[in-house]
Design a protein around this motif. Structure first.
Motif, short mmCIF file in Angstrom:
data_model
loop_
_atom_site.label_atom_id
_atom_site.label_comp_id
_atom_site.label_asym_id
_atom_site.label_seq_id
_atom_site.Cartn_x
_atom_site.Cartn_y
_atom_site.Cartn_z
N THR A 217 -4.94 -4.62 14.15
CA THR A 217 -5.15 -5.82 14.94
C THR A 217 -3.82 -6.46 15.29
OG1 THR A 217 -7.22 -6.22 13.74
CG2 THR A 217 -6.32 -8.06 14.99
N THR A 218 -3.73 -7.04 16.49
CA THR A 218 -2.59 -7.86 16.88
C THR A 218 -3.03 -9.31 16.92
OG1 THR A 218 -1.56 -6.10 18.19
CG2 THR A 218 -0.92 -8.37 18.69
N PHE A 219 -2.37 -10.13 16.11
CA PHE A 219 -2.60 -11.57 16.12
C PHE A 219 -1.47 -12.24 16.89
CE2 PHE A 219 -4.51 -10.06 12.15
CZ PHE A 219 -5.80 -10.56 12.26
N ASN A 220 -1.68 -13.47 17.32
CA ASN A 220 -0.56 -14.25 17.84
C ASN A 220 0.15 -14.89 16.66
OD1 ASN A 220 1.13 -15.45 19.87
ND2 ASN A 220 0.07 -17.37 19.45
N ASN A 221 -0.37 -16.01 16.15
CA ASN A 221 0.13 -16.58 14.89
C ASN A 221 -0.92 -16.36 13.82
OD1 ASN A 221 2.48 -17.71 16.14
ND2 ASN A 221 1.20 -19.39 16.90
N LEU A 222 -0.47 -15.94 12.63
CA LEU A 222 -1.37 -15.74 11.50
C LEU A 222 -0.90 -16.61 10.35
CD1 LEU A 222 -3.73 -14.23 10.13
CD2 LEU A 222 -2.07 -12.46 9.47
N VAL A 223 -1.81 -17.47 9.85
CA VAL A 223 -1.51 -18.35 8.73
C VAL A 223 -2.41 -17.97 7.56
CG1 VAL A 223 -1.50 -20.73 7.88
CG2 VAL A 223 -0.81 -20.24 10.24
N LEU A 224 -1.80 -17.69 6.42
CA LEU A 224 -2.54 -17.40 5.19
C LEU A 224 -2.40 -18.59 4.25
CD1 LEU A 224 -1.44 -13.67 4.65
CD2 LEU A 224 -3.34 -14.57 6.02
N SER A 225 -3.53 -19.24 3.96
CA SER A 225 -3.52 -20.45 3.14
C SER A 225 -4.44 -20.34 1.93
CB SER A 225 -3.94 -21.67 3.98
OG SER A 225 -3.02 -21.90 5.02
N ASN A 226 -4.93 -19.14 1.65
CA ASN A 226 -5.82 -18.95 0.51
C ASN A 226 -5.00 -18.82 -0.77
OD1 ASN A 226 -7.67 -18.11 -1.39
ND2 ASN A 226 -8.68 -16.62 -0.05
N ALA A 227 -4.93 -19.90 -1.51
CA ALA A 227 -4.14 -19.91 -2.74
C ALA A 227 -4.99 -19.60 -3.96
CB ALA A 227 -3.47 -21.28 -2.92
N SER A 228 -6.28 -19.31 -3.75
CA SER A 228 -7.18 -19.06 -4.87
C SER A 228 -7.41 -17.58 -5.11
CB SER A 228 -8.53 -19.74 -4.61
OG SER A 228 -8.37 -21.13 -4.46
N ALA A 229 -7.22 -16.75 -4.07
CA ALA A 229 -7.49 -15.32 -4.19
C ALA A 229 -6.58 -14.57 -3.22
CB ALA A 229 -8.95 -15.01 -3.91
N THR A 230 -6.49 -13.27 -3.41
CA THR A 230 -5.58 -12.45 -2.62
C THR A 230 -6.17 -12.12 -1.25
OG1 THR A 230 -4.63 -11.45 -4.60
CG2 THR A 230 -4.36 -10.24 -2.54
N THR A 231 -5.32 -12.18 -0.24
CA THR A 231 -5.67 -11.69 1.09
C THR A 231 -5.08 -10.30 1.25
OG1 THR A 231 -5.68 -13.93 2.01
CG2 THR A 231 -5.50 -12.09 3.56
N THR A 232 -5.88 -9.33 1.66
CA THR A 232 -5.41 -7.95 1.76
C THR A 232 -5.48 -7.47 3.21
OG1 THR A 232 -7.60 -7.03 1.32
CG2 THR A 232 -6.16 -7.40 -0.58
N ALA A 233 -4.60 -6.52 3.52
CA ALA A 233 -4.62 -5.83 4.81
C ALA A 233 -4.80 -4.35 4.54
CB ALA A 233 -3.33 -6.09 5.58
N SER A 234 -5.83 -3.76 5.11
CA SER A 234 -6.08 -2.33 4.89
C SER A 234 -5.67 -1.49 6.09
CB SER A 234 -7.56 -2.10 4.57
OG SER A 234 -8.37 -2.56 5.64
#
Length: 301
Positions: free
Chosen positions: A26-43
């Motif tokens: 995927t191509t995003f423009n701006n991507l913000v990760l704000s989940n401080a409770s669990a991991t965000t993964t990219a497969s």
């Protein structure tokens, strides 16, 4: 994403409280990760056409073995991990890296634009230079290579301009890939004993020249027949003994200088900032081997 996602000019924010995953290239423009409770993964590999933000210290972005290409800047207050890398490439302006977060592996490959560092980010894996330099902005801004980290591909026009720190957890050697805005003038530091582990920062001014105390005649180096370059070792939290090899370029050497007669002097009780630091106490170091027009070493530092 198994279809077509059009990023346009917007921002996608992932701010859940349980694990979140991005799958599909995927191509995003701006991507913000704000989940401080669990991991965000990219497969899958991802492209960020704008900016990537890891918003807080508790944010963890697991990239797996994938390449996350960022064309803009990165505001990292969290942790990027995985065997893959964050790649700075295909930008339209200088890649601005801000914050004091951690990168698993970081690579710069942008023939048109360099990168800047504001803050104290850490590369825990490998910092790779393909094309482009990374410059620290302020006198306290520092790029840190972690205890298990390394640098690959450094050379002329591919190095750190400014403050580069290394975390030492044991004895051993590390080449500080530093230089000025044009030239690559690295420093090899090999700790032969380490009684207290910690960090050591090395830098060289953004342009070649004698140390101010050399020009003033107080450093013990003859400015008219010297190497017109110096390095600053600062902000150390470690205690130990090391051997140091300083690398410079032939055009740094004054005409008429005799390289085999070079001495190495160390200033202490220094004040000021950047290339304007002046020192009140100077002493000689033990020269190891015979200095050349491109290299000199000191032992037992």
């Amino acid at each position: 994403n198994n279809g077509a996602f059009t990023a346009s000019t917007g921002t996608l924010t992932l701010d859940g409280t349980s694990a979140q995953a991005i799958s599909g290239a995927t191509t995003f423009n701006n991507l913000v990760l704000s989940n401080a409770s669990a991991t965000t993964t990219a497969s899958s590999p991802l492209t960020i056409a704008g900016n990537l933000t890891l918003s807080a210290s508790g944010v963890t972005f697991a990239g797996g073995g994938n390449t996350i290409t960022v064309k803009g800047g990165i505001a990292n207050s969290g942790t990027h991990s995985g065997s893959g890398k964050i790649l700075l490439s295909a930008g339209t302006a200088t890649h601005a890296l801000t914050g004091s977060g951690t990168y698993g592996n970081l690579e710069i490959d942008d023939t048109g634009f360099n990168a800047t560092v504001t803050g104290t980010p850490t590369v825990s894996g490998t910092l790779t230079f393909i094309n482009g330099r990374i410059s620290t902005v302020g006198t306290s801004d520092t790029l840190i290579i972690g205890a298990g980290g390394s640098i690959s591909g450094a050379a002329t026009s591919r190095h750190v301009v400014g403050n580069l720190a290394k975390t030492y957890s044991a004895t051993g050697s590390f080449t500080y890939a530093v230089g000025d805005g044009t030239n690559y003038t690295p420093v090899l530091v090999n700790f032969t004993s380490l009684t207290t582990t910690g960090n050591l920062t090395v830098s060289t001014p953004a342009s070649a020249g004698d140390h101010p105390n050399t020009t003033a005649g107080s450093s013990g180096v003859e400015y008219a027949t010297s190497v017109n370059r110096y390095w600053t070792f600062s902000n150390w939290t470690l205690v130990g003994t090391c051997n140091v090899t300083l690398n410079y370029i032939t055009t740094d050497v004054d005409s008429g200088a005799t390289a085999a007669s070079f001495v190495i002097r160390r200033g202490a009780s220094c004040s000021g900032s950047g290339g304007l630091r002046t020192c009140t106490s100077w002493s000689g170091l033990t020269v190891s081997g015979t200095p050349t027009t491109t290299q000199a070493s000191a032992s037992g530092v």
